[in-house]
Motif scaffolding. Structure first.
Motif, PDB file in Angstrom:
ATOM      1  N   TYR A 154     -12.970  -1.715 -21.780  1.00  0.00           N
ATOM      2  CA  TYR A 154     -13.778  -0.915 -22.700  1.00  0.00           C
ATOM      3  C   TYR A 154     -13.290   0.538 -22.722  1.00  0.00           C
ATOM      4  O   TYR A 154     -13.146   1.138 -23.783  1.00  0.00           O
ATOM      5  N   GLN A 159     -12.770 -13.404 -19.846  1.00  0.00           N
ATOM      6  CA  GLN A 159     -13.881 -13.789 -18.987  1.00  0.00           C
ATOM      7  C   GLN A 159     -13.406 -14.718 -17.885  1.00  0.00           C
ATOM      8  O   GLN A 159     -12.704 -15.686 -18.125  1.00  0.00           O
ATOM      9  N   ALA A 185     -11.029  -8.251 -22.590  1.00  0.00           N
ATOM     10  CA  ALA A 185     -11.017  -8.745 -21.213  1.00  0.00           C
ATOM     11  C   ALA A 185     -11.217 -10.252 -21.266  1.00  0.00           C
ATOM     12  O   ALA A 185     -11.953 -10.759 -22.106  1.00  0.00           O
ATOM     13  N   CYS A 234     -10.770  -8.001 -15.125  1.00  0.00           N
ATOM     14  CA  CYS A 234     -11.865  -7.050 -14.916  1.00  0.00           C
ATOM     15  C   CYS A 234     -12.309  -6.513 -16.276  1.00  0.00           C
ATOM     16  O   CYS A 234     -11.492  -6.331 -17.170  1.00  0.00           O
ATOM     17  N   PHE A 235     -13.595  -6.258 -16.440  1.00  0.00           N
ATOM     18  CA  PHE A 235     -14.130  -5.888 -17.747  1.00  0.00           C
ATOM     19  C   PHE A 235     -14.179  -4.390 -18.006  1.00  0.00           C
ATOM     20  O   PHE A 235     -13.809  -3.938 -19.080  1.00  0.00           O
TER      21      PHE A 235
END
Length: 181
Positions: A165, A156, A154, A160-161
């Protein structure tokens, strides 16, 4: 009777509208303003990108569902908020006066902040929205034809993070299932 306008019809906005209705009962008007006619379940986007689900499995018509709870839905988005007048103007030009305003618009994807980032940047894909995930599915198909190293992450301040994951774990599982990992 008060009018509550909820801006954003994603996970936050839908949840807020339903919670407001449950908490306040039917004595107040709730207006949900979003963009488009369908709600997309964002946590399913990584599944779209590897073909585990299709878009029809992860979306639903907003107006039909919120109407069952007495919530009005407008799908043309917000053109502007006139806070000094307690007013929202929709993308279709409709004016809504409110007593309370709840803003649940989610993250602003700012791929332009990092050259080459984002689905139109030429070097990365995204699973932040359903259309992005569907585009990533097309690229994943190309990857499967000639597999090799893949980087999932992602950016920064630009994306969106959470989905990154989950997507990393899903790609790992999918490649193992295909005996490519």
């Amino acid at each position: 009777m008060s009018t509550i306008v909820v801006v954003g019809a994603g996970l936050g906005g839908m949840s807020a509208a339903y919670e407001l209705r449950e908490t306040l009962g039917n004595g107040h008007a709730i207006v949900l303003v979003g963009e488009g006619e369908r709600f997309a379940f964002t946590p399913s986007n990584p599944w779209l990108a590897v073909g585990w689900r299709q878009e029809k499995d992860t979306t639903l018509p907003v107006a039909e569902h919120v109407a069952r709870k007495g919530i009005r839905y407008l799908g043309s988005g917000v053109a502007r908020i006139e806070a000094e007048a307690n007013r929202v103007v929709t993308g279709a030009g409709e004016t809504i006066d409110y007593d309370y305003l709840v803003i649940c618009t989610g993250p602003r994807l700012a791929f332009e902040e990092v050259p080459g980032a984002g689905p139109d940047g030429g070097h990365t894909e995204s699973v932040c929205t359903a259309p992005h995930a569907l585009q990533a599915w097309q690229r994943y198909q190309q990857f499967l034809q000639s597999p090799g190293p893949v980087v999932i992450g992602a950016v920064q301040g630009a994306s969106c993070f959470g989905p990154a994951y989950e997507f990393a774990m899903i790609v790992d599982a999918d490649l193992r299932k295909r005996k490519l990992r």
